[in-house]
Design a protein around this motif. Structure first.
Motif, PDB file in Angstrom:
ATOM      1  N   SER A   1      -5.298   0.317  -4.373  1.00  0.00           N
ATOM      2  CA  SER A   1      -6.372   0.109  -3.398  1.00  0.00           C
ATOM      3  C   SER A   1      -7.686   0.770  -3.791  1.00  0.00           C
ATOM      4  CB  SER A   1      -5.970   0.692  -2.039  1.00  0.00           C
ATOM      5  OG  SER A   1      -4.855   0.036  -1.514  1.00  0.00           O
ATOM      6  N   LYS A   2      -7.643   1.745  -4.665  1.00  0.00           N
ATOM      7  CA  LYS A   2      -8.836   2.570  -4.893  1.00  0.00           C
ATOM      8  C   LYS A   2      -9.522   2.167  -6.198  1.00  0.00           C
ATOM      9  CE  LYS A   2      -7.872   4.487  -1.019  1.00  0.00           C
ATOM     10  NZ  LYS A   2      -8.665   4.144   0.157  1.00  0.00           N
TER      11      LYS A   2
ATOM     12  N   ALA B   1      -3.243   9.117  -4.191  1.00  0.00           N
ATOM     13  CA  ALA B   1      -3.958   7.834  -4.035  1.00  0.00           C
ATOM     14  C   ALA B   1      -5.258   7.820  -4.850  1.00  0.00           C
ATOM     15  CB  ALA B   1      -4.255   7.576  -2.556  1.00  0.00           C
ATOM     16  N   TYR B   2      -5.857   9.000  -5.039  1.00  0.00           N
ATOM     17  CA  TYR B   2      -7.147   9.076  -5.762  1.00  0.00           C
ATOM     18  C   TYR B   2      -6.960   9.647  -7.167  1.00  0.00           C
ATOM     19  CZ  TYR B   2      -8.680   8.227  -1.041  1.00  0.00           C
ATOM     20  OH  TYR B   2      -8.835   7.661   0.198  1.00  0.00           O
TER      21      TYR B   2
ATOM     22  N   ASN C   1      -7.700  13.642   1.367  1.00  0.00           N
ATOM     23  CA  ASN C   1      -8.584  12.832   2.192  1.00  0.00           C
ATOM     24  C   ASN C   1      -8.527  13.445   3.591  1.00  0.00           C
ATOM     25  OD1 ASN C   1      -9.878  10.889   3.689  1.00  0.00           O
ATOM     26  ND2 ASN C   1      -8.291   9.331   3.476  1.00  0.00           N
TER      27      ASN C   1
ATOM     28  N   GLY D   1       0.849  -1.189   0.000  1.00  0.00           N
ATOM     29  CA  GLY D   1       0.000   0.000   0.000  1.00  0.00           C
ATOM     30  C   GLY D   1       0.884   1.238   0.000  1.00  0.00           C
ATOM     31  N   THR D   2       0.291   2.377  -0.394  1.00  0.00           N
ATOM     32  CA  THR D   2       1.062   3.615  -0.284  1.00  0.00           C
ATOM     33  C   THR D   2       1.348   3.903   1.183  1.00  0.00           C
ATOM     34  OG1 THR D   2      -0.994   4.811  -0.387  1.00  0.00           O
ATOM     35  CG2 THR D   2       0.285   4.785  -2.379  1.00  0.00           C
ATOM     36  N   SER D   3       0.524   3.351   2.061  1.00  0.00           N
ATOM     37  CA  SER D   3       0.743   3.577   3.498  1.00  0.00           C
ATOM     38  C   SER D   3       2.162   3.186   3.888  1.00  0.00           C
ATOM     39  CB  SER D   3      -0.241   2.752   4.328  1.00  0.00           C
ATOM     40  OG  SER D   3      -1.552   3.099   4.004  1.00  0.00           O
TER      41      SER D   3
ATOM     42  N   TYR E   1       0.572  10.299   7.565  1.00  0.00           N
ATOM     43  CA  TYR E   1       1.703  11.232   7.425  1.00  0.00           C
ATOM     44  C   TYR E   1       2.226  11.619   8.815  1.00  0.00           C
ATOM     45  CZ  TYR E   1      -0.812  12.034   2.995  1.00  0.00           C
ATOM     46  OH  TYR E   1      -1.496  11.881   1.828  1.00  0.00           O
TER      47      TYR E   1
ATOM     48  N   PHE F   1      -4.626  12.793   5.587  1.00  0.00           N
ATOM     49  CA  PHE F   1      -4.440  11.370   5.842  1.00  0.00           C
ATOM     50  C   PHE F   1      -3.504  11.180   7.053  1.00  0.00           C
ATOM     51  CE2 PHE F   1      -2.667   7.123   4.402  1.00  0.00           C
ATOM     52  CZ  PHE F   1      -3.823   6.427   4.743  1.00  0.00           C
TER      53      PHE F   1
ATOM     54  N   SER G   1      -1.615  15.496   0.294  1.00  0.00           N
ATOM     55  CA  SER G   1      -2.596  14.582  -0.308  1.00  0.00           C
ATOM     56  C   SER G   1      -3.381  15.355  -1.352  1.00  0.00           C
ATOM     57  CB  SER G   1      -3.525  14.085   0.812  1.00  0.00           C
ATOM     58  OG  SER G   1      -4.622  13.382   0.308  1.00  0.00           O
TER      59      SER G   1
ATOM     60  N   ARG H   1      -2.921  -4.936  -0.669  1.00  0.00           N
ATOM     61  CA  ARG H   1      -1.850  -4.059  -0.193  1.00  0.00           C
ATOM     62  C   ARG H   1      -0.777  -3.862  -1.266  1.00  0.00           C
ATOM     63  NH1 ARG H   1      -3.804  -1.406   1.449  1.00  0.00           N
ATOM     64  NH2 ARG H   1      -2.282  -0.421   2.807  1.00  0.00           N
TER      65      ARG H   1
ATOM     66  N   THR I   1      -1.809   4.114  -5.851  1.00  0.00           N
ATOM     67  CA  THR I   1      -2.174   2.857  -5.211  1.00  0.00           C
ATOM     68  C   THR I   1      -3.096   1.997  -6.068  1.00  0.00           C
ATOM     69  OG1 THR I   1      -3.127   1.913  -3.203  1.00  0.00           O
ATOM     70  CG2 THR I   1      -4.165   3.913  -4.022  1.00  0.00           C
TER      71      THR I   1
ATOM     72  N   ILE J   1       4.627   5.749   2.743  1.00  0.00           N
ATOM     73  CA  ILE J   1       4.594   6.968   3.570  1.00  0.00           C
ATOM     74  C   ILE J   1       5.524   6.777   4.776  1.00  0.00           C
ATOM     75  CG2 ILE J   1       3.115   8.355   5.104  1.00  0.00           C
ATOM     76  CD1 ILE J   1       0.787   7.631   3.066  1.00  0.00           C
TER      77      ILE J   1
ATOM     78  N   ASP K   1       0.975  12.646  -2.519  1.00  0.00           N
ATOM     79  CA  ASP K   1       0.164  11.430  -2.433  1.00  0.00           C
ATOM     80  C   ASP K   1      -1.046  11.574  -3.361  1.00  0.00           C
ATOM     81  OD1 ASP K   1      -1.492   9.340  -1.748  1.00  0.00           O
ATOM     82  OD2 ASP K   1      -1.296   9.624   0.422  1.00  0.00           O
TER      83      ASP K   1
HETATM   84  C1  LIG Z   1      -4.655  10.018   0.825  1.00  0.00           C
HETATM   85  C2  LIG Z   1      -4.462   8.568   1.026  1.00  0.00           C
HETATM   86  N1  LIG Z   1      -3.251   8.043   0.852  1.00  0.00           N
HETATM   87  C3  LIG Z   1      -3.019   6.733   0.998  1.00  0.00           C
HETATM   88  C4  LIG Z   1      -4.036   5.873   1.372  1.00  0.00           C
HETATM   89  C5  LIG Z   1      -3.700   4.445   1.644  1.00  0.00           C
HETATM   90  O1  LIG Z   1      -3.734   3.698   0.573  1.00  0.00           O
HETATM   91  P1  LIG Z   1      -3.071   2.251   0.547  1.00  0.00           P
HETATM   92  O2  LIG Z   1      -4.209   1.308   0.649  1.00  0.00           O
HETATM   93  O3  LIG Z   1      -2.400   2.239  -0.775  1.00  0.00           O
HETATM   94  O4  LIG Z   1      -2.129   2.126   1.689  1.00  0.00           O
HETATM   95  C6  LIG Z   1      -5.317   6.350   1.555  1.00  0.00           C
HETATM   96  C7  LIG Z   1      -6.387   5.420   1.947  1.00  0.00           C
HETATM   97  O5  LIG Z   1      -7.469   5.722   2.279  1.00  0.00           O
HETATM   98  C8  LIG Z   1      -5.530   7.735   1.395  1.00  0.00           C
HETATM   99  O6  LIG Z   1      -6.725   8.259   1.610  1.00  0.00           O
END
Ligand SMILES: Cc1ncc(COP(=O)(O)O)c(C=O)c1O
Length: 371
Positions: free
Chosen positions: A224-225, A194-195, A165, A92-94, A121, A118, A161, A233, A222, A97, A192
């Motif tokens: 994930s979305k 992610a979206y 988010n 995941g990008t998590s 961070y 998010f 972000s 992940r 990511t 980070i 980031d």
């Molecule tokens: C801004 C932002 N970055 C990263 C993530 C995490 O994504 P990942 O599932 O790739 O860890 C989210 C998930 O909600 C998010 O909102």
């Protein structure tokens, strides 16, 4: 009983992450059938091609994965038009980070981000012992000027972000470029996205070109979305080789699984799934926006797959919705106590959410509670 070991001071300052409640937990605890619109997941589910590829890859699970993700790396590099060496993969990008914080911060430094963004961070910055500096939102959006003004000689990393988010707001490529021109070269800016795929706006991003121009940024995206693979992940970063090299030093070699790599690879080829996901999201954003208008609930216009709505008391309203089988996220822990964040669902899920919200707000008005 012996006393538990002492937790380090920096780690004690991290606010624990509050995840969206899993459907099973709500159904078990409250005895209601539930829908989950709490974690910005893809309501269409994963790409069927990805599911098939994961199944096929399962037979090789006794092997360690390819730590360099060679096949996925080359396929993705081709799709994005970037050099394969400029990619780094994470759980995941998590994870990326956390790894960027780990690679670039020490306890003497400062890490900078926005309030109400998010939360990973802040967790990443604090875990290194560095000082966390956060600037307030301005009109629900990240304040790029405020962040640039908060840079000091100790700042080493900035997390942004875009879209943000939980607010769904965004800044343009040109605003980001002006921002970056004000940031010293020895500061890493983590952008980031992610979206990214949902953010269908002219002028939204030219982040990959900026990596190609040699700017000191890491672009995070990511699976994930829009790809619907949050459970696998898999996220990635795009940056110049020196930055990828630094992240690789703290990345453990098998951080992305073989199943995740196989699923992501197949998802990349399923353009139809992405197209349908985006279509569903566009329609859902409209449905939720019109529905909230009808309920006279104010919200922040979003370009992502969620909407931040001002319901007066986010905790109380989210709690009441839970009893009606609708899981959304109250936003007090992200610094917006009056709001809930709702993920765009299927048409039926959105309808169910709006009906439950209407019922909840009516009941609260009858009880004389502020909206
Ligand atoms: C801004 C932002 N970055 C990263 C993530 C995490 O994504 P990942 O599932 O790739 O860890 C989210 C998930 O909600 C998010 O909102």
């Amino acid at each position: 009983m012996t006393k538990p070991p002492r937790i380090s001071e920096p780690v004690l300052r991290i606010q624990p992450y509050v995840p969206g409640k899993p459907i099973e937990e709500v159904e078990r605890e409250l005895g209601v059938q539930a829908i989950k619109l709490a974690s910005n997941e893809n309501p269409l589910g994963p790409s069927p091609r990805a599911v098939e590829a994961i199944r096929a890859a399962a037979a090789d699970t006794h092997r360690y994965p390819d730590g360099s993700a060679y096949v996925l790396r080359h396929r993705l590099a081709g799709k994005l038009g970037v050099a394969p060496e400029r990619l780094v993969f994470g759980a995941g990008t998590s994870e990326l980070i956390l790894l960027t914080a780990h690679a670039y911060l020490t306890a003497e430094d400062e890490g900078l981000t926005s309030e109400s963004t998010f939360p990973v961070y802040a967790a990443g910055i604090l875990a290194t012992g560095a000082r966390l500096v956060e600037t307030p939102l301005v009109e629900h959006a990240i304040d790029l000027d405020g962040i640039a003004a908060a840079v000091t000689r100790r700042t080493r990393i900035i997390y942004l972000s875009n879209p943000n988010n939980p607010t769904g707001t965004w800044f343009s490529a040109s605003a980001f470029e002006s921002f970056l021109n004000r940031i010293p070269d020895d500061v890493l800016v983590v952008l980031d996205e992610a979206y990214y795929e949902y953010a269908e706006r002219p002028g939204y991003s030219r982040s990959l070109e900026m990596v190609a121009e040699g700017r000191n940024i890491v672009v995070l995206r990511t699976f994930s979305k829009v790809y619907g693979l949050a459970g696998l992940r898999l996220g990635y970063g795009v940056a110049r080789e020196e930055i990828v090299g630094a992240i690789d030093r703290v990345r453990h070699p098998f951080n992305t699984s073989g199943l995740a790599q196989a699923g992501a690879l197949a998802a990349l080829d399923d353009a139809e799934h992405v197209r349908r996901s985006l279509e569903m999201n566009r329609a859902g954003l409209d449905q939720l926006s019109y529905g909230l208008d009808d309920l006279q609930v104010s919200y922040v216009p979003s370009i992502a797959n969620f909407i931040l709505a001002d319901v007066g008391n986010g905790d109380a309203v989210a709690g009441a919705l839970l009893h009606l089988g609708v899981v959304v996220r109250p936003m007090a822990w992200m610094g917006i106590p009056q709001a809930i964040r709702v993920t765009v669902g299927t048409a039926e899920e959105n309808r169910k959410f709006l009906a439950a919200l209407g019922e909840t707000l009516d009941a609260r008005r009858e009880q004389g509670l502020a909206q």
